[in-house]
Design an enzyme around this catalytic site. Structure first.
Site, PDB file in Angstrom:
ATOM      1  N   LYS A  53       0.832  -1.445  -0.044  1.00 51.35           N
ATOM      2  CA  LYS A  53      -0.258  -0.150   0.037  1.00 51.35           C
ATOM      3  C   LYS A  53       0.832   1.287  -0.032  1.00 51.35           C
ATOM      4  CE  LYS A  53      -3.684  -2.562   2.222  1.00 51.35           C
ATOM      5  NZ  LYS A  53      -4.359  -2.971   3.488  1.00 51.35           N
ATOM      6  N   GLN A  73      -4.583  -2.090   9.525  1.00 49.64           N
ATOM      7  CA  GLN A  73      -4.383  -3.239   8.696  1.00 49.64           C
ATOM      8  C   GLN A  73      -5.270  -4.477   9.498  1.00 49.64           C
ATOM      9  OE1 GLN A  73      -2.743  -3.700   5.736  1.00 49.64           O
ATOM     10  NE2 GLN A  73      -3.541  -5.994   5.859  1.00 49.64           N
ATOM     11  N   ASP A  97     -11.132   2.264   3.875  1.00 50.32           N
ATOM     12  CA  ASP A  97     -11.561   1.010   3.599  1.00 50.32           C
ATOM     13  C   ASP A  97     -13.122   0.832   3.770  1.00 50.32           C
ATOM     14  OD1 ASP A  97      -9.747  -1.069   3.296  1.00 50.32           O
ATOM     15  OD2 ASP A  97      -8.989  -1.579   5.280  1.00 50.32           O
TER      16      ASP A  97
END
Ligand code: ADP
Length: 289
Positions: free
Chosen positions: A52, A96, A122
């Site tokens: 990322k 994460q 997200d």
């Protein structure tokens, strides 16, 4: 002849668009910054975060990494996410997942919900998943967007298509099913308690698999001409990466199929970058620029 959907090529095009948007933001004097939070030292999570970071830097998005020990307290994670949420220089925040089991007082959903929904790139906070269910979402989970992008690259209009979604996780299956239904597909969601998976998959024009089991979808479960999207990422004991689909045999019957690796994985990262730009615009009220 089956069409192998090239996730890398599709992702490259999305990333190029994002890079153009980022360049325009910077030309206007803006700064666009993404913060990743990594808890513990799981090697797979470290690789995901590093990927990322590379993708952000290539697109011109600033990247900051915030790490906590695997045996930290849940409240430390929440405090860090709240601090980043209040930091005006941060436009997008990602926690994460999964959090290590060793986190003291581990509550993944409570941690996710500590992220300001406007920075939740997200799309996993209660607010953003609720908006998706209410058809008013702006930050949609990246994998769900990747799946829809892969499907529409071979089947632009989902109206009335029978889609079977195997898996109903918060991160993948459920948001993907919602997004597909919002695009007028007829969606059946299958999961661990589904009695006869084949009965459903046989009737599907499109099958999306996100269950975390190699070879869960085999050729006999698929009707000729179906579109098959494999979201699974499983590492075999010999180190090989495979999806949830028996690729070699399903590819003989399908009209189109995504490979693993090189399918949905690269698209997920591309749409994460897209979401950082969307978040930035939301914070600067530039959605309709
Ligand atoms: P991911 O994060 O990749 O979506 P999870 O492990 O969180 O993976 O979720 C797996 C999902 O797959 C669950 O919704 C579960 O019900 C579904 N699933 C697992 N095994 C099967 C199976 N044999 N048949 C149908 N669905 C399954």
């Amino acid at each position: 002849m089956v069409k192998i959907i090239d996730g890398k090529a599709l992702a490259a095009a999305v990333r190029a668009e994002v890079a153009t948007d980022v360049a325009a933001i910077k030309a206007d004097g803006g700064r666009i910054c993404f913060a990743a939070v990594l808890v513990g030292d799981d090697p797979a999570s470290q690789i995901y975060v590093r990927n990322k970071q590379k993708a952000c830097e290539k697109a011109g998005i600033e990247f900051t990494l915030h790490t906590l020990a695997g045996n930290c307290q849940q409240r430390q994670i929440v405090a860090l996410l709240k601090k980043l949420s209040q930091d005006k220089t941060v436009n997008g925040i990602l926690l994460q997942l999964p959090l290590p089991a060793t986190v003291v007082g581990r509550d993944e959903m409570a941690a996710i919900n500590a992220i300001d929904p406007q920075k939740d790139v997200d799309g996993l906070t209660n607010v953003n998943l609720g908006k998706l269910a209410n058809r008013t979402a702006d930050l949609v989970p990246c994998t769900a967007q990747g799946v829809v992008h892969a499907i529409t690259s071979v089947c632009p209009d989902l109206t009335g298509r029978n889609v079977v979604m195997i898996g109903r996780s918060r991160i993948v299956g459920r948001p993907t099913a919602l997004l597909l239904e919002n695009l007028n597909a007829t969606v059946t969601v299958c999961h661990r308690s589904t009695r006869d998976l084949t009965e459903h998959t046989k009737r599907a024009d499109i099958i999306v698999v996100a269950a975390g089991h190699p070879n869960l979808l085999t050729a006999k479960m698929v009707s000729r001409g179906a579109i098959v999207i494999d979201v699974g990422i499983n590492r075999l004991p010999d180190g090989h990466l495979v999806g949830d689909v028996d690729f070699a045999n399903v590819a003989k019957k399908a009209a189109a199929i995504t490979p693993v690796p090189g399918g949905i994985g690269p698209l997920t990262i591309a749409f994460l970058l897209r979401n950082v730009v969307t978040a930035y615009r939301g914070q600067h009220s530039l959605q309709n620029h």
